[in-house]
Design a protein around this motif. Structure first.
Motif, PDB file in Angstrom:
ATOM      1  N   GLU A 246       6.838  -0.625   8.123  1.00 60.53           N
ATOM      2  CA  GLU A 246       5.490  -0.621   7.537  1.00 60.53           C
ATOM      3  C   GLU A 246       5.524  -0.371   6.035  1.00 60.53           C
ATOM      4  O   GLU A 246       4.741  -0.949   5.276  1.00 60.53           O
ATOM      5  N   VAL A 247       6.442   0.472   5.600  1.00 57.92           N
ATOM      6  CA  VAL A 247       6.468   0.897   4.203  1.00 57.92           C
ATOM      7  C   VAL A 247       7.233  -0.082   3.306  1.00 57.92           C
ATOM      8  O   VAL A 247       6.937  -0.225   2.119  1.00 57.92           O
TER       9      VAL A 247
ATOM     10  N   ARG B 143       5.685  10.642   5.909  1.00 57.69           N
ATOM     11  CA  ARG B 143       4.310  10.835   6.397  1.00 57.69           C
ATOM     12  C   ARG B 143       4.025   9.988   7.640  1.00 57.69           C
ATOM     13  O   ARG B 143       3.273  10.426   8.523  1.00 57.69           O
ATOM     14  N   LEU B 144       4.604   8.793   7.715  1.00 56.08           N
ATOM     15  CA  LEU B 144       4.272   7.872   8.794  1.00 56.08           C
ATOM     16  C   LEU B 144       5.084   8.095  10.066  1.00 56.08           C
ATOM     17  O   LEU B 144       4.704   7.610  11.127  1.00 56.08           O
TER      18      LEU B 144
ATOM     19  N   ALA C 101       6.297   8.135   1.811  1.00 54.17           N
ATOM     20  CA  ALA C 101       5.442   7.471   2.785  1.00 54.17           C
ATOM     21  C   ALA C 101       6.128   7.380   4.148  1.00 54.17           C
ATOM     22  O   ALA C 101       5.474   7.526   5.195  1.00 54.17           O
TER      23      ALA C 101
ATOM     24  N   ASP D  87       0.806  -1.224   0.000  1.00 59.03           N
ATOM     25  CA  ASP D  87       0.000   0.000   0.000  1.00 59.03           C
ATOM     26  C   ASP D  87       0.836   1.269   0.000  1.00 59.03           C
ATOM     27  O   ASP D  87       0.294   2.361  -0.220  1.00 59.03           O
ATOM     28  N   HIS D  88       2.134   1.166   0.251  1.00 52.75           N
ATOM     29  CA  HIS D  88       2.986   2.342   0.374  1.00 52.75           C
ATOM     30  C   HIS D  88       4.078   2.411  -0.703  1.00 52.75           C
ATOM     31  O   HIS D  88       4.430   3.502  -1.157  1.00 52.75           O
ATOM     32  N   THR D  89       4.635   1.287  -1.058  1.00 48.17           N
ATOM     33  CA  THR D  89       5.796   1.223  -1.947  1.00 48.17           C
ATOM     34  C   THR D  89       5.468   0.352  -3.147  1.00 48.17           C
ATOM     35  O   THR D  89       5.002  -0.782  -2.975  1.00 48.17           O
TER      36      THR D  89
ATOM     37  N   ASP E  46       9.278   3.631   0.017  1.00 52.07           N
ATOM     38  CA  ASP E  46       8.956   4.942  -0.530  1.00 52.07           C
ATOM     39  C   ASP E  46       9.245   6.007   0.523  1.00 52.07           C
ATOM     40  O   ASP E  46       8.627   6.028   1.601  1.00 52.07           O
TER      41      ASP E  46
END
Length: 324
Positions: A285-286, A152-153, A149, A23-25, A146
């Motif tokens: 997570e990313v 942002r996280l 992302a 969902d991110h990379t 990414d």
């Protein structure tokens, strides 16, 4: 995640591209197939659209290339232009040619934390090329993340503490980490001093080596997208990145100022390890990784994508080139 990509990137001649990632990379994947007869012609013909994929997604993977070091070099030049030399080194590598290197030679059982290449410096490559010459028996992926992302996280309060940047401290001594000769690629102390002065680094010659310090931003604006990216190596330089036993052994032998690498906040104060844990959680997570296959060539936009290395078993040989 596997998905569709924009029409202008999907069909490049006889090769159909696809998106892989999470969902991110995301990474654009082109399986060139065993029947392709001229890989360089295909890359050259589609250079602009490959670069468009790098500019949007940050990463492109070409599969099924032949084992040919000369072809790797030609593709690097076709996509990225003249290769760069690896200067101001922070990790051990072996030169294969003047512009092709092995990937970082950390022990196989240790991961390499996520990072953007040379983000501790005031100059860095725009694109990185990773070629799988030999895939590991197990593990050994080169995960990517990414950087938009990641920024942002990371919790806002952590970003605020890093807002003024990162101070990188290095101590070079014989037999402990990289020597200053290897890092700066010279045997001339005057050349090191000139480099430091030109690149905003302080230096101090001490009895058994050299200490340097310099300040760099923690994040940047990526010029192609205008988006903000997390862009530093505080997590890799900080003493907590070392294996606990190694860290304790070094701190029992040396003052903090004599550690091979360390990182501080912009005012010189210590970085809270909990903040680095938050950065690591964002990377975790990313991040997206895939198993290397011999003949894979991954190209990444160095500002849009961080990368790392997973532990592995067996032989593994990933070759790296860098361009502007």
């Amino acid at each position: 995640m596997t998905g569709v990509i924009p029409t202008d990137l999907a069909q490049l001649g006889p090769v159909t591209g696809r998106l892989d990632g999470n969902d991110h990379t995301t990474i654009v994947v082109y399986a060139l197939g065993p029947d392709m007869t001229d890989h360089l012609d295909w890359v050259t013909a589609h250079r602009d659209r490959l670069r468009a994929g790098l500019a949007e997604h940050g990463a492109v993977l070409l599969r099924d290339l032949p084992a040919d070091l000369g072809l790797f070099d030609q593709i690097v030049r076709a996509v990225g232009g003249e290769p760069l030399r690896y200067t101001e080194r922070s990790t051990p590598r072996t030169s294969v040619t003047e512009s092709i290197y092995t990937s970082t030679e950390y022990p196989a059982d240790q991961p390499l934390p996520m990072h953007n290449e040379n983000s501790y410096s005031d100059t860095w490559p725009g694109h990185l090329f990773f070629y799988c010459d030999t895939a590991a028996a197990t593990g050994g992926a080169t995960p990517i993340a990414d950087s938009r992302a990641v920024f942002r996280l990371i919790p806002e309060e952590v970003r605020d503490r890093f807002a003024d940047g990162v101070v990188y401290a290095r101590a070079f001594r014989e037999g402990l980490g990289l020597s200053w000769q290897e890092s700066f690629q010279t045997d001339d102390p005057a050349a090191v001093e000139e480099y430091c002065a030109r690149h905003g680094q302080t230096f101090e010659w001490v009895e058994d080596g050299l200490r340097t310090r310099h300040h760099r931003p923690s994040h940047q604006i990526e010029p192609g997208t205008g988006e903000r990216v997390w862009f530093n190596q505080a997590n890799l330089f900080h003493v907590t990145s070392l294996d606990e036993e190694v860290r304790e052994a070094l701190l029992s032998l040396y003052d903090e100022a004599d550690l091979p690498r360390n990182a501080y906040l912009a005012d010189g104060s210590p970085i809270d390890p909990a903040d680095l844990d938050a950065v690591k959680a964002a990377y975790d997570e990313v991040s997206f990784g895939f198993p290397w296959r011999q003949g894979d060539l991954m190209i990444i936009n160095n500002m849009l994508c961080a990368h790392g290395r997973e532990p592995f078993t067996g032989a593994r040989r990933i070759l790296v080139a860098m361009t502007a």
